[in-house]
Design a protein around this motif. Structure first.
Motif, PDB file in Angstrom:
ATOM      1  N   CYS A   1     -26.531  -2.078 -24.048  1.00 28.78           N
ATOM      2  CA  CYS A   1     -27.861  -2.012 -23.255  1.00 28.78           C
ATOM      3  C   CYS A   1     -28.445  -3.882 -23.477  1.00 28.78           C
ATOM      4  O   CYS A   1     -28.579  -4.165 -22.495  1.00 28.78           O
ATOM      5  N   VAL A   2     -28.544  -4.668 -24.231  1.00 23.89           N
ATOM      6  CA  VAL A   2     -28.774  -5.745 -24.528  1.00 23.89           C
ATOM      7  C   VAL A   2     -27.544  -6.154 -24.009  1.00 23.89           C
ATOM      8  O   VAL A   2     -27.963  -7.479 -23.342  1.00 23.89           O
ATOM      9  N   LEU A   3     -26.902  -6.137 -24.232  1.00 28.84           N
ATOM     10  CA  LEU A   3     -25.458  -7.404 -24.144  1.00 28.84           C
ATOM     11  C   LEU A   3     -25.177  -7.604 -22.326  1.00 28.84           C
ATOM     12  O   LEU A   3     -25.495  -8.660 -21.971  1.00 28.84           O
ATOM     13  N   ILE A   4     -25.028  -5.949 -21.480  1.00 30.29           N
ATOM     14  CA  ILE A   4     -25.407  -5.586 -20.360  1.00 30.29           C
ATOM     15  C   ILE A   4     -26.440  -6.689 -19.630  1.00 30.29           C
ATOM     16  O   ILE A   4     -27.004  -7.228 -18.985  1.00 30.29           O
ATOM     17  N   GLY A   5     -27.679  -6.265 -20.649  1.00 33.12           N
ATOM     18  CA  GLY A   5     -28.693  -6.448 -19.885  1.00 33.12           C
ATOM     19  C   GLY A   5     -28.949  -8.304 -20.053  1.00 33.12           C
ATOM     20  O   GLY A   5     -29.267  -8.459 -18.650  1.00 33.12           O
ATOM     21  N   VAL A   6     -28.786  -9.100 -20.654  1.00 32.01           N
ATOM     22  CA  VAL A   6     -28.635 -10.447 -20.512  1.00 32.01           C
ATOM     23  C   VAL A   6     -27.575 -10.357 -19.805  1.00 32.01           C
ATOM     24  O   VAL A   6     -28.033 -11.789 -18.477  1.00 32.01           O
ATOM     25  N   VAL A   7     -26.874 -10.142 -19.078  1.00 28.89           N
ATOM     26  CA  VAL A   7     -25.914 -10.878 -18.647  1.00 28.89           C
ATOM     27  C   VAL A   7     -26.099 -10.322 -17.328  1.00 28.89           C
ATOM     28  O   VAL A   7     -26.372 -11.294 -15.871  1.00 28.89           O
ATOM     29  N   ALA A   8     -26.608  -8.991 -16.661  1.00 29.93           N
ATOM     30  CA  ALA A   8     -27.070  -8.954 -15.890  1.00 29.93           C
ATOM     31  C   ALA A   8     -27.772 -10.198 -15.394  1.00 29.93           C
ATOM     32  O   ALA A   8     -28.075 -10.225 -14.354  1.00 29.93           O
ATOM     33  N   SER A   9     -28.909  -9.742 -15.635  1.00 30.85           N
ATOM     34  CA  SER A   9     -30.332 -10.751 -16.100  1.00 30.85           C
ATOM     35  C   SER A   9     -30.248 -12.391 -15.230  1.00 30.85           C
ATOM     36  O   SER A   9     -30.538 -12.549 -14.572  1.00 30.85           O
ATOM     37  N   TYR A  10     -28.952 -12.958 -16.444  1.00 31.56           N
ATOM     38  CA  TYR A  10     -28.961 -14.217 -15.848  1.00 31.56           C
ATOM     39  C   TYR A  10     -27.843 -14.349 -15.181  1.00 31.56           C
ATOM     40  O   TYR A  10     -28.539 -15.031 -14.414  1.00 31.56           O
ATOM     41  N   PHE A  11     -26.862 -13.122 -14.427  1.00 31.55           N
ATOM     42  CA  PHE A  11     -26.968 -13.447 -13.076  1.00 31.55           C
ATOM     43  C   PHE A  11     -27.856 -13.352 -12.189  1.00 31.55           C
ATOM     44  O   PHE A  11     -27.847 -14.602 -11.008  1.00 31.55           O
ATOM     45  N   ARG A  12     -28.757 -12.519 -11.832  1.00 29.80           N
ATOM     46  CA  ARG A  12     -29.488 -12.500 -11.389  1.00 29.80           C
ATOM     47  C   ARG A  12     -30.338 -14.038 -10.993  1.00 29.80           C
ATOM     48  O   ARG A  12     -30.573 -14.511 -10.067  1.00 29.80           O
ATOM     49  N   SER A  13     -30.897 -14.544 -11.946  1.00 28.67           N
ATOM     50  CA  SER A  13     -31.419 -15.532 -12.383  1.00 28.67           C
ATOM     51  C   SER A  13     -30.977 -16.951 -12.026  1.00 28.67           C
ATOM     52  O   SER A  13     -31.380 -17.829 -11.818  1.00 28.67           O
ATOM     53  N   ARG A  14     -29.666 -16.905 -12.604  1.00 31.40           N
ATOM     54  CA  ARG A  14     -29.202 -18.313 -12.453  1.00 31.40           C
ATOM     55  C   ARG A  14     -28.050 -18.641 -11.516  1.00 31.40           C
ATOM     56  O   ARG A  14     -27.047 -19.441 -11.984  1.00 31.40           O
ATOM     57  N   THR A  15     -27.333 -17.850 -11.123  1.00 25.58           N
ATOM     58  CA  THR A  15     -25.974 -17.474 -10.004  1.00 25.58           C
ATOM     59  C   THR A  15     -26.392 -17.666  -8.976  1.00 25.58           C
ATOM     60  O   THR A  15     -27.508 -17.003  -8.536  1.00 25.58           O
ATOM     61  N   THR A  16     -25.305 -17.548  -8.204  1.00 21.70           N
ATOM     62  CA  THR A  16     -25.304 -17.950  -6.580  1.00 21.70           C
ATOM     63  C   THR A  16     -24.540 -17.065  -6.437  1.00 21.70           C
ATOM     64  O   THR A  16     -24.214 -16.293  -4.952  1.00 21.70           O
ATOM     65  N   ILE A  17     -24.008 -16.090  -7.255  1.00 19.52           N
ATOM     66  CA  ILE A  17     -22.646 -14.727  -7.146  1.00 19.52           C
ATOM     67  C   ILE A  17     -23.671 -14.145  -6.043  1.00 19.52           C
ATOM     68  O   ILE A  17     -24.749 -13.233  -6.040  1.00 19.52           O
ATOM     69  N   PRO A  18     -22.734 -13.648  -4.750  1.00 19.92           N
ATOM     70  CA  PRO A  18     -23.776 -12.870  -3.608  1.00 19.92           C
ATOM     71  C   PRO A  18     -23.484 -11.246  -5.117  1.00 19.92           C
ATOM     72  O   PRO A  18     -22.067 -10.969  -5.685  1.00 19.92           O
ATOM     73  N   GLY A  19     -24.308 -10.473  -4.807  1.00 17.80           N
ATOM     74  CA  GLY A  19     -24.309  -9.242  -4.919  1.00 17.80           C
ATOM     75  C   GLY A  19     -24.834  -9.454  -6.363  1.00 17.80           C
ATOM     76  O   GLY A  19     -24.998  -8.249  -7.200  1.00 17.80           O
ATOM     77  N   ARG A  20     -25.492 -10.515  -6.860  1.00 18.87           N
ATOM     78  CA  ARG A  20     -25.973 -10.808  -8.721  1.00 18.87           C
ATOM     79  C   ARG A  20     -27.230  -9.624  -9.065  1.00 18.87           C
ATOM     80  O   ARG A  20     -26.818  -9.475  -9.867  1.00 18.87           O
TER      81      ARG A  20
END
Ligand code: ATP
Ligand code: MG
Lengths: 569, 344
Positions: A372-391
């Motif tokens: 949960c922590v691992l996926i949580g970090v990745v998910a939250s990082y994608f949302r706030s720090r990348t511009t990839i569609p669907g983040r």
């Protein structure tokens, strides 16, 4: 445009792979079961039909369970508001002595699994040999019988009022003190300020807290099972469990229909909550400051006494009863020196079956927390720090299973994974998986349910990190992956450790989903505890409950230290 | 309307003395500005007048009524003092409309519906918001919200109006506009006003009397021109206006700067080291006089700001004729004031 996305994905490397796998896993383990459940409610051997649903809805027992469920939910919400709001106000706005300690003590009941407190209360207030009943000399028909709807509500209310209290408290602390002071100088007495300014401004926070405890009351399984079952008080979750326990096709169909009813009511409450939270943001704002405190005068002692009394009722009394019970030699014999001893501990901890269950829960909780922590970090990082569609998909999606009652989710799992699943391209290249009755189905359920904790903790930690820190690392030549591993993660570490513990603890004592999904080889701590309490030996249950409560309280204090007081109790 | 009298009021938080004996008599209808550096106790003093903070010592009187005196165990709570207060953060209640905000104190005073509506409209008109009564606060700009707060304080016909940095959260343009309006309202109502600010320009422009606080004590109280031209000590001189200070030696009754005699009023000062206060506008470039070197020049629109090196000390001067960095010039002083060195 597209090339930019591809380049960004390539730069993110392993992070992108993890995000993709996690996204796929979430669809498989969260969307699929729910869809299957929904379909299953009007899918029969004879084809599509509303018959099972209609049959369930025309059964008076369904309606009764629904009404009792709503009663429990409303009751829980009411009790939590009646206890939580005054407590929050006293802690935030008065010169009450010892507020820091009181706040921590009042938060503790929330950390401990509510069924543990319920076991304590059953020991105190059951009609046969409840300790309080004997103390008051009540027996027979005069004895207080906790095995009723009010008993369920009382146990849930005492366990969850801290939630409303904490939410209201933080709204009060975030309020600009001059809002209240302006009312004072306008001519309002302190009590008038409470009712015309303070409370109206806290309504969104209180209401969202109340809705949360409403949802929790509706979704709860452990307390209604232990408290309600002996009195034949059935709520939807326990009715579902009973139907699954019987196990005939007809009963399973009924359970599915009941789960759909429960899911729909929960979803409606959730939508209302979203709206309230949004409204709450519009009302607060402005700078927080040092609020002026209402001098309680001679009520100071009374108020402090009342709150400590609440600590006693919600925490100390049920917990100490458990501890004492865990030392009792013979359950019926009562509290005399020669009847006390460590024999229960010896028999529980010397039993391979018990140790197996403890081990199962420990490793499942540890692995689930890590995932949960691992996926949580990745998910939250994608949302706030990348511009990839669907983040935003993954963080958003993680909130869904968290909000859905565990019983409903577990029903979905049963329907979706009780057969072998077959993943394959051709007849030659394929894998076949049977998850049912394995530890993996429990692991998947835990991860799906608690992923939201990982995402939220990472979100909170990431917003604390200024983007310029990462940009500085990028401009010094680090790749995004290096930035995450070398800069972001170390800064987030205390928050992530805290999040890990916050997932680990509830999974350790989880019962709602475990009791539907465990198999002969995969009994968990919670399931075993329920077995002990219901069939075998309450003192043995008390041993497990005591150990679990101590672990949870210790873990929460650890989290509090790690997070600098922001998380935990 | 009423006078306000502070007699030796004190406030301590635990061991920390925040206000250390302030004496101040504010006349009926007077506009007093409390001015001072951050943390000097302005807000605390104002809140003690309002009753939001209880003094640990001394008396507060509003009119003839003692509203606070710990020695006699008297403390009138804020809701019984009928003082209007305006806060830096507006404190407009977000769950009430503009009109409801303004009506709140009137409701508590027990005025009737019709009477209230008239009073609300009058107060809103006074702050130019007569047409926005139905709006909710989040639909208003910061300047408009502060006007609502002002209307709310005016509507209750307060005995004294208290304002705590009411303009600090606004941008420069709005600040000036609202400042002008406050002085208009003041002229129209004749209210007694206590106004806390750390902006000296605001204090100079608005107040009948400026009270300069430092470390919880009054350094000087007087009309703006007096405080500006005749500061009692170097702190006040330095705080109001952008004065520079030159170290000098007082010999007999005169001082020399870079070997040139400067006339000073040295009455009551002991001989020996002293400091000479120079206002930027009191320094003029001249053909002869004290030699100085221009170190930097800033164009300010209506004048030039020079930093001069006079006998090794950096001095700020505002002049009309431009100069270039590095220029060797001569200056003379139109007005100076001499202070002992030990004053901060
Ligand atoms: N409740 C409190 N407890 C302890 N100290 C306080 C409290 N309120 C104020 N102080 C201290 O008292 C001093 C004076 O505070 P006050 O708010 O009166 O300053 P001020 O002159 O209004 O400053 P500013 O211009 O920054 O608003 C400050 O040093 C402040 O830290
Ligand atoms: Mg202040």
């Amino acid at each position: 445009m597209q090339r930019a996305v591809v380049r960004e994905l390539r730069e993110l490397g392993w992070l992108a792979v993890i995000a993709a796998v996690a996204g796929g896993a979430m669809i498989l383990f969260s969307a699929l079961p729910l869809v299957v459940l929904l379909l299953g409610s009007f899918w029969t051997d004879a084809g599509v039909s509303l018959e099972p649903l209609v049959r369930a809805l025309s059964n008076p027992e369904t309606w009764e369970a629904t009404f009792v469920t709503l009663g429990v939910a409303f009751g829980t919400a009411a009790v939590t508001v009646l206890l939580g709001v005054p407590a929050a106000w006293l802690l935030a706005r008065t010169d009450l002595p010892g507020k820091g300690v009181l706040k921590t003590a009042l938060s503790m009941p929330y950390a401990i699994p509510p069924y543990i407190m319920a076991i304590g209360w059953i020991t105190l207030l059951n009609p046969r040999n409840g300790a309080l009943n004997s103390l008051m000399g009540l027996s027979g028909d005069a004895a207080i019988d906790i095995h009723a709807t009010w008993g369920i509500i009382m146990c849930l209310g005492l366990s969850y009022f801290p939630l409303v209290m904490l939410q209201t408290h933080s709204a009060l602390m975030g309020m600009d003190p001059s809002l209240e002071e302006a009312a004072r100088t306008s001519g309002a007495s302190p009590m008038r300020v409470v009712f015309t300014i303070t409370l109206p401004l806290s309504v969104p926070a209180i209401a969202s807290g109340a809705l949360l405890t409403f949802l929790i009351g509706m979704a709860s399984f452990g307390v209604p099972y232990l408290v309600g079952n002996p009195g034949r008080v059935k709520v939807l979750t326990t009715a579902i469990y009973a139907a699954i326990d019987v196990g005939t096709d007809e009963h399973v169909a009924e359970a599915v229909a009941l789960a759909v009813v429960l899911g729909v009511v929960a979803a409606l409450a959730l939508v209302a909550n979203r709206w309230l939270v949004k409204r709450g943001r519009a009302l607060t704002g402005g700078k927080a400051g040092r609020p002026s405190l209402v001098a309680l005068g001679r009520f100071r002692v009374v108020a402090a006494g009342a709150l400590w009394g609440l600590v006693g009722f919600a925490l100390l009394l049920p917990l100490s009863v458990l501890v004492v019970t865990s030392f009792l030699g013979t359950y019926g014999k009562g509290l005399v020196a020669e009847n006390l001893g460590l024999s229960n501990y010896a028999s529980v901890l010397g039993d391979t079956r018990t140790l197996g269950a403890i081990w199962n829960s420990l490793w499942l909780a540890a692995v689930a927390a890590t995932i949960c922590v691992l996926i949580g970090v990745v998910a939250s990082y994608f949302r706030s720090r990348t511009t990839i569609p669907g983040r935003a998909f993954l963080p958003w999606f993680a909130e869904l299973p968290y909000a859905i009652p565990g019983t409903v989710l577990a029903m979905g799992f049963i329907l979706a994974f009780s057969q072998e699943i077959w993943f394959g391209l051709t007849d030659v290249f394929y894998i076949r998986v049977l998850l049912f009755n394995t530890a993996w189905i429990l692991l998947a359920a835990y991860c799906v349910k608690y992923l939201a904790y990982g995402v939220r903790a990472s979100d909170a930690a990431l917003t604390q990190i200024d983007k310029s820190l990462e940009e500085a690392a990028r401009t010094s030549g680090a790749s995004p992956l290096r930035v995450v591993v070398g800069v972001v993660l170390p800064i987030m570490r205390p928050a992530l450790v805290a999040a890990w513990v916050l997932v680990f603890l509830p999974v350790l004592g989880e019962i709602t989903m475990s009791i539907l999904l465990f198999g002969p080889e995969t009994k968990t701590l919670g399931v075993l505890l329920f077995d002990f309490q219901s069939y075998e030996s309450p003192p043995k249950a008390a041993v497990l409950a005591t150990l679990l409560a101590l672990t949870v309280l210790g873990g929460n204090l650890l989290v509090k230290r790690l997070s600098g007081g922001k998380l935990g109790i | 309307m009423a006078s306000v009298t502070l007699e030796n009021i004190q406030k301590a938080y635990g061991d920390v003395q925040v206000v250390r004996g302030v004496d101040l008599a504010i006349a009926d209808g007077e506009f007093v500005a409390l001015l001072g550096p951050s943390g000097c106790g302005k807000t605390t003093t104002l809140r003690m007048i309002a009753g939001l903070e209880e003094p640990t010592g001394g008396k507060v009187l509003i009119g003839d009524e003692i509203v606070s005196n710990p020695a006699q165990n008297i403390f009138v709570p804020p809701e019984k003092r009928r003082l209007g207060m305006v806060f830096q953060s507006y404190a407009v209640w977000p769950h009430m409309s503009v009109a409801q905000n303004v009506a709140y104190p009137l409701k508590l005073q027990g005025s009737g519906r019709a009477e209230r509506d008239v009073a609300v409209q009058r107060a809103l008109d006074m702050v130019q918001l007569g047409h926005l009564g139905k709006r909710m606060p989040h639909q208003l700009s910061g300047g408009q919200q502060q006007r609502v707060a002002l209307a709310r304080a005016l509507a209750m016909e307060p005995r004294v109006l208290l304002l705590d940095e009411p303009l600090s959260n606004l941008d420069a343009h709005l600040r000036e506009e609202l400042r002008r309006e406050i002085s208009l309202i003041r002229a129209r109502t004749g209210l007694t006003i206590v106004y806390v600010t750390h902006d000296q320009e605001e204090a100079l422009a608005l107040a009948d009397r400026i009270v300069i606080l430092d470390g919880g004590r009054i350094r000087q109280a007087g009309p703006p021109p007096e405080v500006y031209t005749a500061p009692v000590d170097a702190f006040v001189g330095g705080f109001i206006g952008k004065a520079s200070f030159l170290p000098v030696d007082l010999v007999g009754s005169g001082v020399k700067v870079a070997g040139v005699d400067v006339a000073v009023d040295a009455e009551g000062l002991p001989e020996g080291p002293a400091q000479l206060m120079l206002r930027p506008e009191a320094i003029v470039l001249s053909e002869s006089g004290i030699p100085a070197k221009v170190t930097s020049v800033t164009y300010l629109g209506d004048r030039h700001e020079l930093w001069l090196d006079i006998a090794g000390t950096a001095v700020r001067a505002h002049v009309e004729t431009p100069a270039a960095p590095g220029d060797q010039v001569h200056v003379s002083f139109t007005r100076v004031k001499l202070f002992p060195v030990d004053s901060p």
